[in-house]
Scaffold this motif. Structure first.
Motif, mmCIF file in Angstrom:
data_model
loop_
_atom_site.group_PDB
_atom_site.id
_atom_site.type_symbol
_atom_site.label_atom_id
_atom_site.label_comp_id
_atom_site.label_asym_id
_atom_site.label_seq_id
_atom_site.Cartn_x
_atom_site.Cartn_y
_atom_site.Cartn_z
ATOM 1 N N PHE A 1 36.466 3.041 -34.512
ATOM 2 C CA PHE A 1 35.338 2.149 -34.701
ATOM 3 C C PHE A 1 34.159 3.036 -35.082
ATOM 4 C CE2 PHE A 1 33.935 -2.054 -32.377
ATOM 5 C CZ PHE A 1 33.613 -2.611 -33.593
ATOM 6 N N GLU B 1 22.419 0.655 -30.882
ATOM 7 C CA GLU B 1 22.316 -0.244 -32.044
ATOM 8 C C GLU B 1 21.483 -1.499 -31.728
ATOM 9 O OE1 GLU B 1 24.876 0.281 -30.161
ATOM 10 O OE2 GLU B 1 25.911 -1.598 -29.718
ATOM 11 N N HIS C 1 25.122 -4.592 -38.930
ATOM 12 C CA HIS C 1 25.018 -4.911 -37.510
ATOM 13 C C HIS C 1 23.890 -5.919 -37.322
ATOM 14 C CE1 HIS C 1 25.323 -4.347 -33.138
ATOM 15 N NE2 HIS C 1 26.552 -3.941 -33.424
ATOM 16 N N TYR D 1 33.092 -4.341 -39.744
ATOM 17 C CA TYR D 1 32.364 -5.109 -38.742
ATOM 18 C C TYR D 1 31.249 -5.832 -39.478
ATOM 19 C CZ TYR D 1 28.899 -5.878 -35.014
ATOM 20 O OH TYR D 1 27.976 -6.424 -34.155
ATOM 21 N N TRP E 1 24.201 -13.088 -35.314
ATOM 22 C CA TRP E 1 22.901 -12.510 -34.966
ATOM 23 C C TRP E 1 22.385 -11.669 -36.132
ATOM 24 C CZ3 TRP E 1 23.963 -10.056 -29.454
ATOM 25 C CH2 TRP E 1 24.409 -11.084 -28.595
ATOM 26 N N TRP F 1 35.846 -7.823 -38.985
ATOM 27 C CA TRP F 1 35.620 -7.780 -37.530
ATOM 28 C C TRP F 1 34.269 -8.431 -37.245
ATOM 29 C CZ3 TRP F 1 33.561 -6.552 -32.847
ATOM 30 C CH2 TRP F 1 34.395 -6.082 -31.823
ATOM 31 N N ASP G 1 31.404 -10.602 -34.739
ATOM 32 C CA ASP G 1 30.868 -10.286 -33.406
ATOM 33 C C ASP G 1 30.110 -11.465 -32.808
ATOM 34 O OD1 ASP G 1 30.428 -8.775 -31.188
ATOM 35 O OD2 ASP G 1 29.006 -7.401 -32.100
ATOM 36 N N VAL G 2 29.877 -11.344 -31.504
ATOM 37 C CA VAL G 2 29.075 -12.266 -30.685
ATOM 38 C C VAL G 2 28.748 -13.628 -31.320
ATOM 39 C CG1 VAL G 2 28.081 -10.809 -28.940
ATOM 40 C CG2 VAL G 2 27.218 -10.619 -31.241
ATOM 41 N N TRP H 1 27.843 -16.523 -30.447
ATOM 42 C CA TRP H 1 27.290 -17.423 -29.448
ATOM 43 C C TRP H 1 26.776 -18.738 -30.014
ATOM 44 C CZ3 TRP H 1 24.268 -13.657 -25.721
ATOM 45 C CH2 TRP H 1 25.212 -12.875 -25.045
ATOM 46 N N ARG I 1 36.329 -13.053 -32.692
ATOM 47 C CA ARG I 1 34.893 -13.342 -32.563
ATOM 48 C C ARG I 1 34.331 -14.061 -33.782
ATOM 49 N NH1 ARG I 1 32.405 -8.015 -29.416
ATOM 50 N NH2 ARG I 1 34.232 -7.645 -28.123
ATOM 51 N N GLU J 1 36.306 -6.021 -24.653
ATOM 52 C CA GLU J 1 35.361 -4.940 -24.943
ATOM 53 C C GLU J 1 35.165 -4.060 -23.721
ATOM 54 O OE1 GLU J 1 31.913 -6.344 -27.015
ATOM 55 O OE2 GLU J 1 30.618 -4.844 -26.105
ATOM 56 N N CYS K 1 38.221 -2.450 -27.690
ATOM 57 C CA CYS K 1 37.266 -1.536 -28.307
ATOM 58 C C CYS K 1 36.506 -0.830 -27.196
ATOM 59 C CB CYS K 1 36.331 -2.247 -29.277
ATOM 60 S SG CYS K 1 35.435 -3.652 -28.604
ATOM 61 N N TRP L 1 27.333 2.378 -28.513
ATOM 62 C CA TRP L 1 28.113 2.319 -29.775
ATOM 63 C C TRP L 1 27.351 3.075 -30.857
ATOM 64 C CZ3 TRP L 1 32.793 -0.061 -29.104
ATOM 65 C CH2 TRP L 1 32.922 -0.914 -28.020
ATOM 66 N N TRP M 1 27.741 -5.817 -18.787
ATOM 67 C CA TRP M 1 27.948 -5.292 -20.139
ATOM 68 C C TRP M 1 27.630 -3.807 -20.202
ATOM 69 C CZ3 TRP M 1 30.453 -7.544 -24.029
ATOM 70 C CH2 TRP M 1 30.701 -8.920 -23.900
#
Ligand code: JFZ
Length: 611
Positions: free
Chosen positions: A63, A86, A134, A178, A183, A232, A234-235, A237, A263, A282, A296, A303, A502
């Motif tokens: 990663f 990050e 990101h 990724y 977000w 990949w 992410d989050v 939500w 995700r 995670e 991961c 990260w 987390w």
């Protein structure tokens, strides 16, 4: 969009009849869409088995978290900012107008795609996942969708993703991206964990605009122009099911072989693999899991690069984590965070090189291997990986007495040797009366080089099927026996599970244990013997001096709890001594604690040391 258009129409019409009419049309369309949905999803996710073939063979990947934040290295205006490297824009609430200029001086002239990919290859990694964008919203490739990218917006004027793709092709490993789809702290319309310091008016945000104008077209150009093996996400939500579906459609209509992680769609959907191909635990290795998954994990506690984070894992820990993950049937995705000049921290490089050296001799027990077919746990610290006709028993601690016992394990064994022993010296073995397999070995006296650090791996070759009963754990006068909450049954106020942290303490722990809650293990004692019973736990609780009772073989031990630095810093405490006959029975452990904390102590082990 269509739907919201119709809803606008409803509010614009004056006649109630028309409202009703439009309402019915909407209802009809929605019902129609939902009826079609299952087929559409079926189509979009079909071909999973083929897609996942290389991925299951790979087992170990790299990663890479790399972006503008790497240049800050965890510092803003002379201060160390707590949290993930990050996330610095979010954590320090850096305004867009101060963060964007970082691009103007971002010049990672040490970046060398060839050497990054070579490092992954030397580490024995079979694929790379790198941050294309990101949560800070900055694209690390030449994007036509937004100039806020490394090619158009920095003095560097190169496209690292293109260069990495070419290098990966040359070395024959896979490259995936990724992409933070939900977000984006640069965008006024993105929701989720949004930028509320520049754009505080949440009600005016329209994520559809963000998806339509940035996320969807960027994902499309990544898939069309870079031919990634994995996307990949992410989050998720605040992403809607429909937005996730649209993403999937963009990807799969271009290339049905692109693997997508879970995700992509909402975290709290019941069926987390409705759209994704695999799960992404995670920073923790799950105890049991039946689906494809990829753990991961960071090498330190961040990260993205942070200058002040030197909390590196040990090389042995990395190997044991890799084995542990594969023994549960998953892949291990290990992170590096290059700095703002494109250099990979030296500690990361040496940890990866160590992994590569170990894998040269032991790759047979990792690549293409399956989960343990003989249960998740041993009563000593070991893990099993497998492939048809072979079991790999990885000993994390060497047995006392150089004898290995595998409970109730029967099969037609053709050979047992130690992996890495060039002479492949066969080890002798026999079965005891209870049908346990007992292997004799003495690593010291074996010819050839046999490493016992960080693990010793036995290869058991066999024909036909395995006959295995995963029944009671054993208390054995030769080995120390370890009983963990993960193998217990619970009753009353007692629960073990994944905590909701987390930080570095994310993991499984005693979530609840009080007020007569009990844990029970079954055991089988092979012969008469005396044992010292030890408890391993961390505790910062008000429960100091509470009672823990352990009942075993008609005897009981009463322990008064002590404190350690914290519930995450366990220490080993003496419990008492028990004398066991050759017998089978139960170990029951309970507490009388009734205080404020959810659990009296964070118990991780009950250990029986033969005396
Ligand atoms: C997510 C990212 O936020 C993180 O930056 C990194 O990319 C990782 C691989 O994936 O991890 C999370 C997700 C949610 C939380 C923390 C880390 N959280 O809710 O605190």
């Amino acid at each position: 969009m269509e739907k919201s258009g119709l809803i606008n129409l409803i509010f614009c019409t004056r006649s109630t009849n028309r409202k009703l009419y439009v309402f019915l049309v909407v209802l009809f369309l929605t019902a129609g869409m939902m009826a079609q949905d299952p087929n559409k999803i079926d189509q979009l996710v079909s071909g999973k088995q083929q897609r996942m073939e290389w991925w299951k063979e790979a087992r170990f990947g790299m990663f890479i978290h790399w972006g503008l934040y790497a240049d800050l290295g965890g510092m803003w205006e002379g201060e160390h900012i707590d949290g993930l490297g990050e996330w610095i824009m979010y954590n320090a609430k850096i305004p867009v107008e101060n963060y964007r200029p970082l691009a103007e001086r971002f010049n990672p002239y040490y970046f060398n795609a060839e050497s990054w990919v070579k490092l992954a290859v030397d580490a024995g990694m079979k694929y790379i996942i790198i941050t294309a964008k990101h949560c800070d919203g900055f694209a690390m490739y030449d994007s036509d969708v937004s100039d806020y990218n490394i090619y158009d917006g920095t003095p560097f004027k190169r496209d690292p993703l293109r260069e990495l793709k070419d290098a990966c092709d040359r070395y024959g490993i896979k490259l995936g991206f990724y992409y933070s789809q939900n977000w984006d702290w640069n965008e006024p319309d993105a929701l989720g964990l949004d930028n509320d310091w520049d754009f505080p008016d949440r009600d005016s945000k329209d994520p559809d605009v963000y998806y339509r104008e940035k996320c969807f077209p960027q994902v499309k150009e990544l898939v069309e122009q870079y031919d990634p093996a994995v996307m990949w996400f992410d989050v998720p939500w605040d992403i809607t099911r429909d937005q996730s579906l649209q993403l999937l459609e963009i990807i799969r209509s271009e290339d049905s072989s692109v693997i997508v992680n879970d995700r992509i769609s909402h975290e709290h959907l019941e069926n987390r693999l409705e759209m994704g191909d695999y799960l992404t635990p995670e920073q923790v290795i799950p105890d049991t899991i039946r689906e494809n998954f990829e753990v991961c994990m960071t090498l330190n506690d961040t990260w993205g690069y942070k200058r002040c984070d030197h909390n590196w894992k040990s090389s042995g820990k990395i190997i044991r984590n890799l084995i542990h993950t594969v023994s549960r049937g998953g892949n291990y995705l290990l992170n590096i965070g290059p700095d703002g000049k494109g250099r990979i921290p030296a500690e990361s490089v040496s940890l990866l090189q160590f992994a590569g050296t170990w894998l040269k001799d032991h790759g047979e027990s990792i690549y293409g291997c399956n989960a343990s077919p003989i249960g998740a746990g041993f009563y000593y610290d070991a893990r099993c990986t497998s492939r048809p006709g072979k079991l790999y028993i990885h000993l994390f601690e060497l047995a006392v007495g150089n004898r290995l016992l595998l409970e109730h394990l029967q099969m037609n064994i053709t050979d047992i040797h130690i992996l890495g022993d060039e002479e492949k010296t066969s080890l002798s073995f026999q079965y005891n009366n209870s049908g346990d397999l007992m292997v004799d070995f003495d690593p010291e006296s074996l010819p050839g080089r046999v490493s016992i650090d960080p693990v010793t791996t036995l290869v058991i070759s066999y024909n036909g099927d395995i006959d295995y009963i995963n029944t009671p754990d054993i208390v054995d006068p030769v080995h120390e026996s370890v009983f963990r909450p993960s193998g217990a049954t619970f009753s009353g106020n007692c629960m073990y599970g994944l905590n909701d942290r987390w930080d570095r303490y994310r993991g499984y722990e005693m979530i609840e244990w009080n007020n007569n809650g009990t844990m029970t293990w079954e055991y089988r004692s092979l012969q008469q013997g005396d044992y010292e019973v030890m408890l391993k736990y961390g505790s910062d609780s008000a429960g100091l001096g509470s009672i823990i009772d352990i009942a075993i073989g008609g005897q009981s031990i009463r322990h008064r709890t002590k404190t350690t630095n914290s519930r995450y810093q366990p220490e080993v405490f003496h419990g008492g001594v028990v004398s066991l006959d050759k017998e089978a029975g139960k170990i029951v452990i309970s507490t009388d604690y009734q205080g404020e904390d959810a659990s009296v102590v964070n118990l991780s082990e009950l250990r029986f040391v033969p005396l």
